[in-house]
Design a protein around this motif. Structure first.
Motif, mmCIF file in Angstrom:
data_model
loop_
_atom_site.group_PDB
_atom_site.id
_atom_site.type_symbol
_atom_site.label_atom_id
_atom_site.label_comp_id
_atom_site.label_asym_id
_atom_site.label_seq_id
_atom_site.Cartn_x
_atom_site.Cartn_y
_atom_site.Cartn_z
ATOM 1 N N PHE A 61 -3.121 -8.327 7.896
ATOM 2 C CA PHE A 61 -4.272 -7.691 6.537
ATOM 3 C C PHE A 61 -4.862 -8.586 6.171
ATOM 4 O O PHE A 61 -3.859 -9.795 6.050
ATOM 5 C CB PHE A 61 -3.054 -6.408 6.228
ATOM 6 C CG PHE A 61 -3.151 -5.422 6.536
ATOM 7 C CD1 PHE A 61 -3.664 -4.735 6.721
ATOM 8 C CD2 PHE A 61 -1.545 -5.247 7.183
ATOM 9 C CE1 PHE A 61 -3.286 -3.240 7.774
ATOM 10 C CE2 PHE A 61 -1.213 -4.238 7.649
ATOM 11 C CZ PHE A 61 -1.912 -2.878 7.383
ATOM 12 N N ARG A 62 -5.938 -8.578 6.142
ATOM 13 C CA ARG A 62 -6.793 -9.346 5.071
ATOM 14 C C ARG A 62 -5.746 -9.626 3.605
ATOM 15 O O ARG A 62 -5.545 -8.782 3.286
ATOM 16 C CB ARG A 62 -8.078 -8.902 4.363
ATOM 17 C CG ARG A 62 -8.862 -10.203 3.790
ATOM 18 C CD ARG A 62 -10.083 -9.033 3.253
ATOM 19 N NE ARG A 62 -11.683 -10.562 1.995
ATOM 20 C CZ ARG A 62 -12.118 -10.972 2.588
ATOM 21 N NH1 ARG A 62 -11.971 -11.147 4.164
ATOM 22 N NH2 ARG A 62 -12.855 -11.519 2.010
ATOM 23 N N THR A 63 -5.726 -10.892 3.158
ATOM 24 C CA THR A 63 -4.977 -11.027 1.957
ATOM 25 C C THR A 63 -4.962 -10.738 0.509
ATOM 26 O O THR A 63 -6.599 -10.487 0.763
ATOM 27 C CB THR A 63 -4.765 -12.903 1.531
ATOM 28 O OG1 THR A 63 -4.040 -12.929 3.074
ATOM 29 C CG2 THR A 63 -3.729 -12.958 0.778
ATOM 30 N N GLY A 64 -4.833 -9.565 -0.367
ATOM 31 C CA GLY A 64 -4.970 -9.680 -1.333
ATOM 32 C C GLY A 64 -5.138 -8.134 -0.953
ATOM 33 O O GLY A 64 -5.598 -7.468 -2.721
ATOM 34 N N ILE A 65 -6.528 -7.564 0.004
ATOM 35 C CA ILE A 65 -6.320 -5.927 -0.344
ATOM 36 C C ILE A 65 -5.278 -4.632 -0.258
ATOM 37 O O ILE A 65 -4.084 -5.431 -0.404
ATOM 38 C CB ILE A 65 -7.362 -6.418 0.817
ATOM 39 C CG1 ILE A 65 -6.035 -5.913 2.550
ATOM 40 C CG2 ILE A 65 -8.168 -6.524 1.087
ATOM 41 C CD1 ILE A 65 -6.816 -5.228 3.246
ATOM 42 N N LYS A 66 -5.578 -4.140 -1.398
ATOM 43 C CA LYS A 66 -4.763 -2.566 -1.482
ATOM 44 C C LYS A 66 -4.928 -1.929 -0.402
ATOM 45 O O LYS A 66 -6.038 -2.092 -0.039
ATOM 46 C CB LYS A 66 -5.230 -2.509 -2.907
ATOM 47 C CG LYS A 66 -5.037 -3.075 -4.511
ATOM 48 C CD LYS A 66 -5.422 -2.606 -5.371
ATOM 49 C CE LYS A 66 -6.473 -2.030 -5.735
ATOM 50 N NZ LYS A 66 -6.587 -1.482 -7.225
ATOM 51 N N ILE A 67 -3.571 -2.004 0.176
ATOM 52 C CA ILE A 67 -3.168 -0.838 1.357
ATOM 53 C C ILE A 67 -2.441 0.731 1.150
ATOM 54 O O ILE A 67 -1.626 0.448 -0.002
ATOM 55 C CB ILE A 67 -3.014 -1.160 2.333
ATOM 56 C CG1 ILE A 67 -3.621 -2.730 3.088
ATOM 57 C CG2 ILE A 67 -2.937 -0.299 3.799
ATOM 58 C CD1 ILE A 67 -2.537 -3.934 3.429
ATOM 59 N N ALA A 68 -3.058 1.636 1.698
ATOM 60 C CA ALA A 68 -2.432 3.299 1.342
ATOM 61 C C ALA A 68 -2.662 3.665 2.540
ATOM 62 O O ALA A 68 -3.397 3.880 3.083
ATOM 63 C CB ALA A 68 -2.881 3.411 -0.134
ATOM 64 N N PHE A 69 -0.870 4.503 2.321
ATOM 65 C CA PHE A 69 -0.987 5.219 3.723
ATOM 66 C C PHE A 69 -0.448 6.357 3.317
ATOM 67 O O PHE A 69 0.764 6.644 2.736
ATOM 68 C CB PHE A 69 0.320 4.306 4.450
ATOM 69 C CG PHE A 69 0.765 4.656 5.505
ATOM 70 C CD1 PHE A 69 -0.094 5.961 6.759
ATOM 71 C CD2 PHE A 69 2.096 5.315 5.792
ATOM 72 C CE1 PHE A 69 -0.059 6.585 7.833
ATOM 73 C CE2 PHE A 69 2.722 5.830 7.351
ATOM 74 C CZ PHE A 69 1.879 6.442 8.014
ATOM 75 N N LEU A 70 -0.702 7.446 3.869
ATOM 76 C CA LEU A 70 -0.347 9.426 4.033
ATOM 77 C C LEU A 70 -0.358 9.125 4.851
ATOM 78 O O LEU A 70 -1.431 9.906 5.841
ATOM 79 C CB LEU A 70 -1.643 9.163 3.562
ATOM 80 C CG LEU A 70 -1.366 11.484 3.187
ATOM 81 C CD1 LEU A 70 -0.308 11.620 1.616
ATOM 82 C CD2 LEU A 70 -2.506 12.364 2.960
ATOM 83 N N GLU A 71 1.353 10.005 4.870
ATOM 84 C CA GLU A 71 1.754 10.377 6.688
ATOM 85 C C GLU A 71 1.748 11.523 6.777
ATOM 86 O O GLU A 71 1.388 12.165 5.779
ATOM 87 C CB GLU A 71 3.450 10.036 6.172
ATOM 88 C CG GLU A 71 3.905 8.383 6.393
ATOM 89 C CD GLU A 71 5.782 8.462 6.159
ATOM 90 O OE1 GLU A 71 5.890 8.183 7.540
ATOM 91 O OE2 GLU A 71 6.046 7.845 5.449
ATOM 92 N N GLN A 72 1.858 12.412 7.753
ATOM 93 C CA GLN A 72 1.635 13.427 7.989
ATOM 94 C C GLN A 72 2.232 14.466 7.164
ATOM 95 O O GLN A 72 2.062 15.639 6.967
ATOM 96 C CB GLN A 72 1.346 13.161 10.010
ATOM 97 C CG GLN A 72 1.639 14.501 9.900
ATOM 98 C CD GLN A 72 1.524 15.141 12.057
ATOM 99 O OE1 GLN A 72 1.189 13.481 12.292
ATOM 100 N NE2 GLN A 72 1.598 16.879 12.128
ATOM 101 N N SER A 73 3.508 14.624 7.128
ATOM 102 C CA SER A 73 4.261 15.227 5.918
ATOM 103 C C SER A 73 5.330 13.910 5.513
ATOM 104 O O SER A 73 6.158 13.813 5.610
ATOM 105 C CB SER A 73 4.958 15.825 7.333
ATOM 106 O OG SER A 73 4.893 16.875 8.300
ATOM 107 N N PRO A 74 4.615 13.580 4.477
ATOM 108 C CA PRO A 74 5.510 13.244 3.219
ATOM 109 C C PRO A 74 6.446 13.495 2.693
ATOM 110 O O PRO A 74 6.842 14.310 2.568
ATOM 111 C CB PRO A 74 4.484 12.914 1.860
ATOM 112 C CG PRO A 74 3.539 14.101 2.450
ATOM 113 C CD PRO A 74 3.342 14.427 3.794
ATOM 114 N N GLU A 75 7.536 12.355 3.438
ATOM 115 C CA GLU A 75 8.943 12.567 2.397
ATOM 116 C C GLU A 75 8.924 11.932 0.876
ATOM 117 O O GLU A 75 8.764 10.920 0.577
ATOM 118 C CB GLU A 75 10.110 11.865 3.025
ATOM 119 C CG GLU A 75 9.508 11.574 5.499
ATOM 120 C CD GLU A 75 11.031 10.958 5.823
ATOM 121 O OE1 GLU A 75 11.193 9.920 5.022
ATOM 122 O OE2 GLU A 75 10.323 11.291 6.647
#
Length: 353
Positions: A61-75
């Protein structure tokens, strides 16, 4: 360039999901990853987010960028209330807020040069991540997602409410790169339309898996398709992708037919070939395997046919009369009557809950 992947492969036992995938994501790309079920779409997203190891390859990933992930079925932890879950959420913004509060607490007790410097750095991080109005933005998002009672336990939420809560927490961090796995699952029409507008008009970079072709068509400007182990990339929306894929399938069909004809000729030659093999004949034998593989290429998903033996039905399929349903004081259905007739196509719409 926000993300680069090179030579990613993954298999489970003898089943090879994908092999040698190489691609990148540039700032502003809104990319959909499409493939048949069971070919590893969710697996690829989990590898990218470090939740699973790949067999080969690497990604950055590019250094310093903010990343977020939404799973199909969030736990989500069902033993917590919504308020407790928000406070315990391991997100970049919450980390910044926690560091600021610790620095502030230490500076109030020990006012030396080090504590002053730590507090200044923490304040700068609060500025950089836009964390000062975190509570205001949180309330705004929760209201928008119709989550009003934050004292209730997460375990009491429906599937749609859990998905909305997880989505609110993901968007709260204002990520620069957002990765979504089936984001419209469990969302009602109003929420899908809001999410569609949000993703279409913001500058964030997006990678998502979805089976909702209309949502995909309105949001994405780039399609990556995994088909028979090959990764194909298209610049444009879903309609353009369908057109280009049809052209590609037609070319592959023609090549397969040519290979089939050539394979028949080569089989005849193999049967007539003398036992003494020359270098030339050996290379021709080796090439036969490639020809046979081309001839076996599928030209598209096979047709699914279901055969069910049952008596011919009359005009009326199902009749409901005076159906009523309530949960304590919450009235869901009141005196519902309807006749379902043969050939009806009935859609039931409404907000979750």
């Amino acid at each position: 360039n926000y993300f680069s992947a090179e030579n990613l492969s993954k298999s489970f036992g003898e089943q090879q999901l994908f092999e040698g995938l190489t691609f990148g994501l540039a700032r502003g790309d809104k990319t959909a990853f499409v493939a048949r079920n069971g070919t590893g779409k969710t697996t690829l997203l989990r590898i990218i987010m470090g939740k699973m190891d790949s067999d080969t390859g690497e990604y950055t990933f590019r250094t310093g960028i903010k990343i977020a992930f939404l799973e199909q079925s969030p736990e989500l932890d069902g033993s917590l209330s919504i308020d407790q879950l928000i406070l315990s959420a391991n997100t970049p913004v919450m980390d910044v807020i926690n560091r600021y509060e610790m620095a502030l607490d230490k500076h109030s007790r020990i006012q030396d040069e080090e504590s002053s410097s730590n507090l200044e750095n923490a304040s700068n991080e609060m500025d950089h991540t836009n964390a000062w109005d975190y509570e205001r933005r949180l309330k705004q998002l929760l209201d928008l997602f119709r989550i009003t009672n934050t004292t209730q336990m997460v375990s009491s939420l429906s599937g749609g409410e859990k998905k909305r809560l997880a989505l609110a927490l993901v968007l709260l961090d204002e990520p620069e790169l957002l990765i979504l796995d089936e984001p419209t699952n469990h969302l009602d029409i109003d929420m899908i339309e809001w999410l569609e507008r949000y993703l279409s008009t913001t500058n964030l970079t997006l990678l998502m898996v979805t089976h909702d072709r209309y949502f995909l068509d309105r949001v994405c400007n780039r399609i990556m398709e995994l088909s028979q182990g090959e990764l194909y990339q298209y610049q444009g929306n879903y309609e353009l992708f369908l057109q280009k894929r049809a052209e590609r399938e037609e070319i592959r069909k023609v090549e397969s037919q040519k290979a089939t004809q050539l394979m028949k000729k080569e089989l005849e030659w193999l049967r007539r070939m003398p036992k003494a093999r020359t270098t030339k004949s050996k290379s021709r034998i080796d090439a036969f395997d490639d020809i046979r593989e081309k001839a076996r290429l599928e030209t598209g998903p096979g047709e699914l046919r279901l055969q069910v033996k049952s008596p011919r039905l009359g005009g009326k399929i199902l009749e409901l009369e005076g159906i009523r349903k309530a949960y304590d004081s919450l009235q869901i259905i009141e005196s519902f009557s309807y006749k379902f007739l043969k050939g009806d196509r009935v859609g039931i719409i409404g907000r979750n809950g």
